[in-house]
Design an enzyme around this catalytic site. Structure first.
Site, PDB file in Angstrom:
ATOM      1  N   PHE A  40       0.813  -1.224   0.000  1.00 24.58           N
ATOM      2  CA  PHE A  40       0.000   0.000   0.000  1.00 24.58           C
ATOM      3  C   PHE A  40       0.842   1.267   0.000  1.00 24.58           C
ATOM      4  O   PHE A  40       0.367   2.337  -0.376  1.00 24.58           O
ATOM      5  CB  PHE A  40      -0.951   0.009   1.223  1.00 24.58           C
ATOM      6  CG  PHE A  40      -0.287   0.457   2.503  1.00 24.58           C
ATOM      7  CD1 PHE A  40      -0.160   1.813   2.793  1.00 24.58           C
ATOM      8  CD2 PHE A  40       0.229  -0.456   3.412  1.00 24.58           C
ATOM      9  CE1 PHE A  40       0.466   2.234   3.966  1.00 24.58           C
ATOM     10  CE2 PHE A  40       0.853  -0.045   4.571  1.00 24.58           C
ATOM     11  CZ  PHE A  40       0.978   1.302   4.847  1.00 24.58           C
TER      12      PHE A  40
ATOM     13  N   GLU B 158      -4.958  -3.729  -2.022  1.00 29.03           N
ATOM     14  CA  GLU B 158      -6.403  -3.468  -2.045  1.00 29.03           C
ATOM     15  C   GLU B 158      -6.755  -2.189  -1.286  1.00 29.03           C
ATOM     16  O   GLU B 158      -7.874  -1.700  -1.361  1.00 29.03           O
ATOM     17  CB  GLU B 158      -7.164  -4.673  -1.475  1.00 29.03           C
ATOM     18  CG  GLU B 158      -6.900  -5.005  -0.002  1.00 29.03           C
ATOM     19  CD  GLU B 158      -5.626  -5.824   0.240  1.00 29.03           C
ATOM     20  OE1 GLU B 158      -4.648  -5.697  -0.528  1.00 29.03           O
ATOM     21  OE2 GLU B 158      -5.611  -6.580   1.239  1.00 29.03           O
TER      22      GLU B 158
ATOM     23  N   SER C  36       5.249  -6.955   3.525  1.00 27.38           N
ATOM     24  CA  SER C  36       5.820  -7.258   4.843  1.00 27.38           C
ATOM     25  C   SER C  36       6.612  -8.566   4.786  1.00 27.38           C
ATOM     26  O   SER C  36       6.371  -9.418   3.920  1.00 27.38           O
ATOM     27  CB  SER C  36       4.689  -7.358   5.861  1.00 27.38           C
ATOM     28  OG  SER C  36       3.777  -8.353   5.435  1.00 27.38           O
TER      29      SER C  36
ATOM     30  N   CYS D 246       9.428   1.879   3.503  1.00 28.66           N
ATOM     31  CA  CYS D 246      10.341   0.785   3.863  1.00 28.66           C
ATOM     32  C   CYS D 246      11.752   1.314   4.069  1.00 28.66           C
ATOM     33  O   CYS D 246      12.598   0.618   4.614  1.00 28.66           O
ATOM     34  CB  CYS D 246      10.338  -0.286   2.793  1.00 28.66           C
ATOM     35  SG  CYS D 246      11.054   0.299   1.271  1.00 28.66           S
TER      36      CYS D 246
ATOM     37  N   GLU E 246       8.880  -4.013  13.282  1.00 32.80           N
ATOM     38  CA  GLU E 246       8.676  -2.977  12.267  1.00 32.80           C
ATOM     39  C   GLU E 246       7.330  -2.323  12.571  1.00 32.80           C
ATOM     40  O   GLU E 246       6.282  -2.963  12.465  1.00 32.80           O
ATOM     41  CB  GLU E 246       8.647  -3.570  10.859  1.00 32.80           C
ATOM     42  CG  GLU E 246       8.470  -2.481   9.817  1.00 32.80           C
ATOM     43  CD  GLU E 246       8.276  -2.998   8.398  1.00 32.80           C
ATOM     44  OE1 GLU E 246       7.602  -4.021   8.210  1.00 32.80           O
ATOM     45  OE2 GLU E 246       8.775  -2.330   7.474  1.00 32.80           O
TER      46      GLU E 246
HETATM   47  P1  NAD Z   1       1.459  -6.562   3.089  1.00 31.80           P
HETATM   48  O1  NAD Z   1       2.481  -7.640   3.216  1.00 31.80           O
HETATM   49  O2  NAD Z   1       0.316  -6.559   4.034  1.00 31.80           O
HETATM   50  O3  NAD Z   1       0.801  -6.598   1.616  1.00 31.80           O
HETATM   51  C1  NAD Z   1       1.582  -6.632   0.466  1.00 31.80           C
HETATM   52  C2  NAD Z   1       0.804  -7.335  -0.635  1.00 31.80           C
HETATM   53  O4  NAD Z   1       0.536  -8.676  -0.237  1.00 31.80           O
HETATM   54  C3  NAD Z   1      -0.549  -6.688  -0.921  1.00 31.80           C
HETATM   55  O5  NAD Z   1      -0.771  -6.693  -2.316  1.00 31.80           O
HETATM   56  C4  NAD Z   1      -1.520  -7.591  -0.194  1.00 31.80           C
HETATM   57  O6  NAD Z   1      -2.800  -7.631  -0.795  1.00 31.80           O
HETATM   58  C5  NAD Z   1      -0.854  -8.934  -0.262  1.00 31.80           C
HETATM   59  N1  NAD Z   1      -1.174  -9.788   0.888  1.00 31.80           N
HETATM   60  C6  NAD Z   1      -1.520  -9.381   2.137  1.00 31.80           C
HETATM   61  N2  NAD Z   1      -1.736 -10.455   2.929  1.00 31.80           N
HETATM   62  C7  NAD Z   1      -1.508 -11.559   2.181  1.00 31.80           C
HETATM   63  C8  NAD Z   1      -1.559 -12.964   2.436  1.00 31.80           C
HETATM   64  N3  NAD Z   1      -1.882 -13.440   3.648  1.00 31.80           N
HETATM   65  N4  NAD Z   1      -1.270 -13.808   1.438  1.00 31.80           N
HETATM   66  C9  NAD Z   1      -0.932 -13.338   0.222  1.00 31.80           C
HETATM   67  N5  NAD Z   1      -0.874 -12.009  -0.089  1.00 31.80           N
HETATM   68  C10 NAD Z   1      -1.150 -11.136   0.882  1.00 31.80           C
HETATM   69  O7  NAD Z   1       2.250  -5.178   3.118  1.00 31.80           O
HETATM   70  P2  NAD Z   1       1.642  -3.704   3.175  1.00 31.80           P
HETATM   71  O8  NAD Z   1       1.093  -3.466   4.538  1.00 31.80           O
HETATM   72  O9  NAD Z   1       0.787  -3.446   1.998  1.00 31.80           O
HETATM   73  O10 NAD Z   1       2.982  -2.840   2.980  1.00 31.80           O
HETATM   74  C11 NAD Z   1       3.836  -2.503   4.028  1.00 31.80           C
HETATM   75  C12 NAD Z   1       4.994  -3.471   4.117  1.00 31.80           C
HETATM   76  O11 NAD Z   1       5.709  -3.494   2.882  1.00 31.80           O
HETATM   77  C13 NAD Z   1       6.019  -3.054   5.169  1.00 31.80           C
HETATM   78  O12 NAD Z   1       6.445  -4.204   5.843  1.00 31.80           O
HETATM   79  C14 NAD Z   1       7.141  -2.457   4.352  1.00 31.80           C
HETATM   80  O13 NAD Z   1       8.418  -2.493   4.948  1.00 31.80           O
HETATM   81  C15 NAD Z   1       7.097  -3.311   3.131  1.00 31.80           C
HETATM   82  N6  NAD Z   1       7.731  -2.648   1.998  1.00 31.80           N
HETATM   83  C16 NAD Z   1       8.965  -3.087   1.649  1.00 31.80           C
HETATM   84  C17 NAD Z   1       9.627  -2.478   0.601  1.00 31.80           C
HETATM   85  C18 NAD Z   1      10.973  -2.948   0.179  1.00 31.80           C
HETATM   86  O14 NAD Z   1      11.456  -2.480  -0.834  1.00 31.80           O
HETATM   87  N7  NAD Z   1      11.627  -3.845   0.896  1.00 31.80           N
HETATM   88  C19 NAD Z   1       9.011  -1.411  -0.083  1.00 31.80           C
HETATM   89  C20 NAD Z   1       7.750  -1.001   0.317  1.00 31.80           C
HETATM   90  C21 NAD Z   1       7.116  -1.635   1.372  1.00 31.80           C
END
Ligand code: NAD
Length: 498
Positions: free
Chosen positions: A151, A178, A228, A283, A383
């Site tokens: 997101f 989403e 994440s 991130c 985090e």
């Molecule tokens: P998230 O892991 O909740 O979601 C990421 C994606 O995975 C979304 O498209 C979501 O719909 C999907 N998803 C969520 N739950 C799932 C499941 N149980 N099974 C399969 N898919 C699933 O992450 P977020 O809250 O959208 O974003 C924040 C996180 O992203 C933080 O941890 C941040 O550090 C990380 N992030 C990392 C980088 C990087 O370059 N390392 C960059 C941006 C964000």
């Protein structure tokens, strides 16, 4: 306000089949639902992947000139409409407009890198590897690739991957978060306007069901994931078990080390900018400042003076920091502030109950500063992904380094010092993928590659730059002999040069 409706973008147009399940999209600054978004079922995903697979078969044969022309055209469109894209980001994510414009700019730079695909996808040629035999290497598209994004950067993260995947000759199925799905749809529409054939860039919305369908679909050849760490690990393990190439970028806990000889005003500016920009939902945000003795007290004073001046409010107004993305996330971050206080950290600035410039129903949490945090406290170990900055005191450079290297994450880090030797030692010794020297958020430019170490990345390929081109192509080496063949007769020995 009329409730919006967001659906998938497939084969160059909006999906017409509706959905059994939908999700709510919020305006975080008002706390109200602004739109409903369709969630794709596994059957929907199968339909989309098959469309992408058909498109990939002809797009892989498009000339470099054609692929480049699309990239130049979409670059122009995004540039002209960057304010529209930034507004869509702010409306669903909450970050302030100038910050949203910044992420559009960084995404645009990857499109510009993709304009140079004729150079970056080039192979090598060696004449006469054997007498009158030539060899050359080529890199070819994979087919259908999936991009699953978080997101916090609804435009930039998809743009880390999509332009390069397409420029290399692949078709893409993007599954954005989403929580803020509109930016992805705008981008897909603009790629279509730029002349990209139908089906080459598709967007499906949804949750775990859509992600699982992509991870297990036999026509999906590669997956780029950002999110994440627990989900990144799951995506990597599942995708690779199904034979796919996977790069899964995970979470972070980024430390900024401040040595005694640092310019403390510069360090305090950087800590506040990198700690609270985008409400800490980056991130590459700095979440821990490691103050090496004796700078702690003075540094904390300087940081707290600056934090007190941050204006929290609706990102469309004249503010520095917006709301958090959802109420659930705001409450979770707020609970970490409670936990830090209970664990005995010194709460220097408390963001709970902030007077925000926006509707009372927005998902507000003001900037929060803790001092004397220890590595056992949850504000340090987890985090948090919100506007909470922790200061940890260290007695020496070695202790500071040990702290950074002992952390399970390894995304970004920064060191503030005027000692070139210390900075050089740090960049050599630190176990982190992206390092800043007197630079707080060292996000590599598009022509370098972005990625962390340890629990911040699963797989060995980073995003964009040369590694991006490598990820979205596979190598082939051709050895050829033409005309005037040397008739050496049958030889069952292993071929060697002569
Ligand atoms: P998230 O892991 O909740 O979601 C990421 C994606 O995975 C979304 O498209 C979501 O719909 C999907 N998803 C969520 N739950 C799932 C499941 N149980 N099974 C399969 N898919 C699933 O992450 P977020 O809250 O959208 O974003 C924040 C996180 O992203 C933080 O941890 C941040 O550090 C990380 N992030 C990392 C980088 C990087 O370059 N390392 C960059 C941006 C964000």
């Amino acid at each position: 306000m009329e409730l919006g409706y967001i659906t998938h973008f497939v084969n160059g147009k909006a999906w017409e089949h509706g959905a059994v399940r939908q999700g709510e999209v919020y305006d975080p600054a008002t706390g109200r639902v602004s739109a409903m978004v369709d969630f794709a079922s596994a059957t929907d995903v199968d339909t989309v992947v098959r469309a992408a697979d058909r498109a990939a078969r002809s797009w892989r044969d498009a000339s470099l000139a054609k692929r480049t022309a699309v990239m130049f055209a979409v670059r122009q469109i995004i540039h002209e409409r960057r304010a529209e894209l930034a507004a869509a980001i702010t409306a669903e994510h909450g970050k302030v407009l100038s910050d949203a414009a910044g992420e559009v700019q960084r995404g645009l730079e990857v499109v510009e890198f993709a304009c140079g695909i004729p150079t970056s996808q080039r192979g090598f040629f060696s004449e006469n590897v054997s007498t009158e035999v030539d060899s050359y290497s080529i890199r070819q598209a994979l087919g259908v690739v999936a991009v699953i994004s978080p997101f916090n950067f609804p435009a930039m993260v998809p743009l880390w991957f999509v332009p390069i995947a397409i420029a290399c000759g692949n078709a893409v199925v993007l599954k954005p978060s989403e929580k803020d799905p509109s930016a992805s749809v705008l981008l897909a529409q603009w790629f279509a306007e730029a002349g990209l054939p139908e089906g080459v860039f598709n967007v499906v919305h949804g949750d775990k069901e859509a992600v699982d369908a992509l991870l297990t679909h036999r026509m999906v050849k590669a997956v780029s994931f950002v999110g994440s760490t627990p989900i990144a690990r799951y995506v990597y393990e599942t995708g690779t078990a199904y034979g796919k190439r996977v790069q899964a970028l995970g979470g972070a806990k980024n430390h900024m080390v401040v040595l005694p000889d640092a310019d403390l005003d510069l360090a305090a500016d950087a800590a506040v900018s990198a700690g609270f920009g985008s409400a800490g939902e980056r991130c590459m945000a700095i979440s821990v400042v490691v103050a090496v003795d004796p700078v702690g007290d003075e540094l904390v004073d300087k940081i707290s003076e600056r934090v007190a001046r941050i204006r929290t409010g609706d990102g469309r107004r004249d503010c520095d920091m917006g709301p958090l993305v959802t109420k659930v996330h705001r409450d979770k971050v707020s609970s970490y502030v409670d936990a830090g206080e209970r664990a005995g950290a010194r709460l220097v600035v408390d963001g709970r109950g902030v007077a925000a410039d926006g509707e009372a129903t927005g998902f507000w949490l003001g900037p929060t500063l803790f001092d004397h945090v220890t590595p056992q406290m949850s504000v340090y170990t987890d985090e948090i992904f919100g506007p909470v900055l922790s200061v940890v005191r260290a007695t020496s450079y070695d202790e500071a380094l040990e702290l950074v290297n002992g952390n399970p994450y390894g995304n970004g880090t920064a060191i503030y010092t005027n000692d070139g030797g210390a900075a050089r030692r740090f960049q050599h010794e630190v176990e982190v993928g992206m390092v800043g020297v007197n630079v707080p958020i060292p996000v590599p430019m598009a022509y370098f590659s972005f990625g962390g170490w340890k629990a911040s990345l699963f797989g060995d390929t980073h995003a964009h730059g040369a590694e991006g081109v490598h990820f979205y192509t596979r190598g082939k080496v051709v050895t050829s002999r033409w005309l005037d063949p040397h008739h050496g007769g049958v030889n069952l020995g292993f071929p060697t040069q002569h």
